[in-house]
Design a protein around this motif. Structure first.
Motif, PDB file in Angstrom:
ATOM      1  N   ASP A 180       0.872  -1.291  -0.042  1.00 44.39           N
ATOM      2  CA  ASP A 180      -0.052  -0.027  -0.014  1.00 44.39           C
ATOM      3  C   ASP A 180       0.835   1.349   0.080  1.00 44.39           C
ATOM      4  O   ASP A 180       0.529   2.239  -0.553  1.00 44.39           O
ATOM      5  N   LEU A 181       1.938   1.181   0.763  1.00 43.80           N
ATOM      6  CA  LEU A 181       2.756   2.533   0.859  1.00 43.80           C
ATOM      7  C   LEU A 181       3.900   2.607   0.033  1.00 43.80           C
ATOM      8  O   LEU A 181       4.713   3.585  -0.204  1.00 43.80           O
ATOM      9  N   GLY A 182       4.289   1.442  -0.697  1.00 45.23           N
ATOM     10  CA  GLY A 182       5.383   1.355  -1.478  1.00 45.23           C
ATOM     11  C   GLY A 182       6.827   1.243  -0.969  1.00 45.23           C
ATOM     12  O   GLY A 182       7.962   1.613  -1.588  1.00 45.23           O
ATOM     13  N   PHE A 183       6.869   0.725   0.243  1.00 42.32           N
ATOM     14  CA  PHE A 183       8.204   0.853   0.700  1.00 42.32           C
ATOM     15  C   PHE A 183       8.840  -0.500   0.148  1.00 42.32           C
ATOM     16  O   PHE A 183       8.391  -1.365  -0.098  1.00 42.32           O
ATOM     17  N   THR A 184      10.367   0.000   0.421  1.00 43.00           N
ATOM     18  CA  THR A 184      11.250  -1.239  -0.461  1.00 43.00           C
ATOM     19  C   THR A 184      11.752  -1.813   1.039  1.00 43.00           C
ATOM     20  O   THR A 184      11.504  -1.348   2.199  1.00 43.00           O
ATOM     21  N   SER A 185      12.469  -2.990   1.104  1.00 42.87           N
ATOM     22  CA  SER A 185      13.075  -3.703   2.140  1.00 42.87           C
ATOM     23  C   SER A 185      13.800  -2.609   2.803  1.00 42.87           C
ATOM     24  O   SER A 185      13.937  -2.431   4.168  1.00 42.87           O
ATOM     25  N   PHE A 186      14.703  -1.885   2.053  1.00 41.12           N
ATOM     26  CA  PHE A 186      15.755  -0.908   2.446  1.00 41.12           C
ATOM     27  C   PHE A 186      14.997   0.226   3.239  1.00 41.12           C
ATOM     28  O   PHE A 186      15.424   0.478   4.349  1.00 41.12           O
ATOM     29  N   ASP A 187      14.020   0.670   2.762  1.00 40.00           N
ATOM     30  CA  ASP A 187      13.090   1.946   3.367  1.00 40.00           C
ATOM     31  C   ASP A 187      12.616   1.320   4.800  1.00 40.00           C
ATOM     32  O   ASP A 187      12.751   1.988   5.487  1.00 40.00           O
ATOM     33  N   PHE A 188      11.900   0.117   4.877  1.00 39.02           N
ATOM     34  CA  PHE A 188      11.561  -0.564   5.961  1.00 39.02           C
ATOM     35  C   PHE A 188      12.518  -0.662   7.042  1.00 39.02           C
ATOM     36  O   PHE A 188      12.302  -0.295   8.065  1.00 39.02           O
ATOM     37  N   MET A 189      13.872  -1.193   6.586  1.00 45.84           N
ATOM     38  CA  MET A 189      14.922  -1.168   7.631  1.00 45.84           C
ATOM     39  C   MET A 189      15.397  -0.159   8.147  1.00 45.84           C
ATOM     40  O   MET A 189      15.822   0.112   9.380  1.00 45.84           O
TER      41      MET A 189
END
Length: 75
Positions: free
Chosen positions: A29-38
């Motif tokens: 829904d928000l378009g986060f990448t794994s890197f963004d999330f971490m």
């Protein structure tokens, strides 16, 4: 915790706090990448003085799951 998390989320993706709901999914829904999330979790670690387990964090999919996890770490 939800309001604090919404503000941090807005630093990473183009959205407003009002658009973020507990059931909102980070990647879909928000378009986060794994890197963004971490990266976001790293920011929360510093801000809340907690330590996030990367294995447990990998299972977080929704904003509410993140809130529940962070509240567990603070308690």
């Amino acid at each position: 915790m939800l309001e604090k998390l919404k503000k941090v989320i807005c630093n990473y993706v183009e959205t407003t706090p009002e658009e973020i709901k507990p059931e909102t999914r980070f990647m879909e829904d928000l378009g986060f990448t794994s890197f963004d999330f971490m990266s976001m979790l790293g920011e929360l670690e510093e801000e809340l003085d907690i330590e996030v387990d990367e294995v447990e964090a990998a299972n977080i999919r929704t904003v509410q799951e993140a809130v529940d996890y962070l509240e567990k770490l603070i308690a």
